[in-house]
Design a protein around this motif. Structure first.
Motif, mmCIF file in Angstrom:
data_model
loop_
_atom_site.group_PDB
_atom_site.id
_atom_site.type_symbol
_atom_site.label_atom_id
_atom_site.label_comp_id
_atom_site.label_asym_id
_atom_site.label_seq_id
_atom_site.Cartn_x
_atom_site.Cartn_y
_atom_site.Cartn_z
ATOM 1 N N LEU A 18 0.787 -1.334 0.522
ATOM 2 C CA LEU A 18 0.100 -0.165 0.243
ATOM 3 C C LEU A 18 0.992 1.565 0.093
ATOM 4 O O LEU A 18 1.263 2.105 -0.771
ATOM 5 C CB LEU A 18 -0.851 0.190 0.744
ATOM 6 N N ASP A 19 2.293 0.949 0.819
ATOM 7 C CA ASP A 19 2.869 2.472 0.653
ATOM 8 C C ASP A 19 3.374 2.413 -0.578
ATOM 9 O O ASP A 19 3.399 3.502 -1.319
ATOM 10 C CB ASP A 19 3.746 2.402 2.142
ATOM 11 N N GLU A 20 3.838 2.002 -1.456
ATOM 12 C CA GLU A 20 4.731 1.427 -2.162
ATOM 13 C C GLU A 20 3.344 1.883 -3.519
ATOM 14 O O GLU A 20 3.625 2.694 -4.520
ATOM 15 C CB GLU A 20 5.561 0.069 -3.112
ATOM 16 N N TYR A 21 2.447 1.653 -3.433
ATOM 17 C CA TYR A 21 1.267 2.363 -4.258
ATOM 18 C C TYR A 21 1.411 3.690 -4.027
ATOM 19 O O TYR A 21 1.048 4.206 -5.179
ATOM 20 C CB TYR A 21 0.455 1.215 -4.351
ATOM 21 N N ASP A 22 0.929 4.408 -3.208
ATOM 22 C CA ASP A 22 1.076 5.386 -2.639
ATOM 23 C C ASP A 22 2.316 6.458 -2.926
ATOM 24 O O ASP A 22 1.436 7.736 -3.780
ATOM 25 C CB ASP A 22 0.872 5.854 -1.142
ATOM 26 N N ALA A 35 1.843 9.207 -6.191
ATOM 27 C CA ALA A 35 2.225 10.837 -5.617
ATOM 28 C C ALA A 35 3.137 10.952 -7.088
ATOM 29 O O ALA A 35 3.088 11.865 -7.605
ATOM 30 C CB ALA A 35 2.425 10.879 -4.257
ATOM 31 N N GLU A 36 3.833 10.243 -7.748
ATOM 32 C CA GLU A 36 4.926 10.400 -8.072
ATOM 33 C C GLU A 36 4.417 10.821 -9.484
ATOM 34 O O GLU A 36 4.342 11.102 -10.555
ATOM 35 C CB GLU A 36 6.102 9.175 -8.475
ATOM 36 N N TRP A 37 3.838 9.164 -9.985
ATOM 37 C CA TRP A 37 2.714 9.902 -11.137
ATOM 38 C C TRP A 37 1.606 10.975 -11.331
ATOM 39 O O TRP A 37 1.940 11.806 -12.619
ATOM 40 C CB TRP A 37 1.341 8.391 -10.727
ATOM 41 N N VAL A 38 1.680 11.606 -10.109
ATOM 42 C CA VAL A 38 0.559 12.357 -10.070
ATOM 43 C C VAL A 38 1.193 14.240 -10.434
ATOM 44 O O VAL A 38 1.227 14.906 -11.106
ATOM 45 C CB VAL A 38 -0.046 13.394 -9.136
#
Length: 86
Positions: free
Chosen positions: A36-40, A44-47
């Motif tokens: 979940l942390d990796e996904y978040d 955030a990097e994608w945004v």
């Protein structure tokens, strides 16, 4: 900390334990929270990257003359067709 799981969550954890890949419910939750942390972070990097691209496009748009919608679409279609020929 104490948490309550619904029956679907409990079944999922039990299935993971029965697979033999995990030794405890805590280990399953550790992996889930790490993912979940990796996904978040990835989200955030994608945004951030999308915002940078939008900013760059807006800046570029101030440097180029406007064109009508039909010309714009035709140029996109032409570029697409050239890409398919390569």
């Amino acid at each position: 900390m104490s948490i309550s799981l619904n029956s679907d969550q409990e079944r999922l954890i039990q299935a993971k334990l029965q697979s033999g890949k995990y030794r405890s419910a805590e280990e399953v939750l550790e992996v889930a929270l790490r993912l979940l942390d990796e996904y978040d972070r990835a989200d955030a990097e994608w945004v951030k990257e999308v915002r940078e691209k939008i900013d760059a496009a807006l800046e570029a748009s101030t440097q180029t003359p406007p064109i009508d919608g039909e010309t714009f679409v035709n140029q996109i279609l032409e570029r697409f067709q050239q890409g398919n020929r390569a």
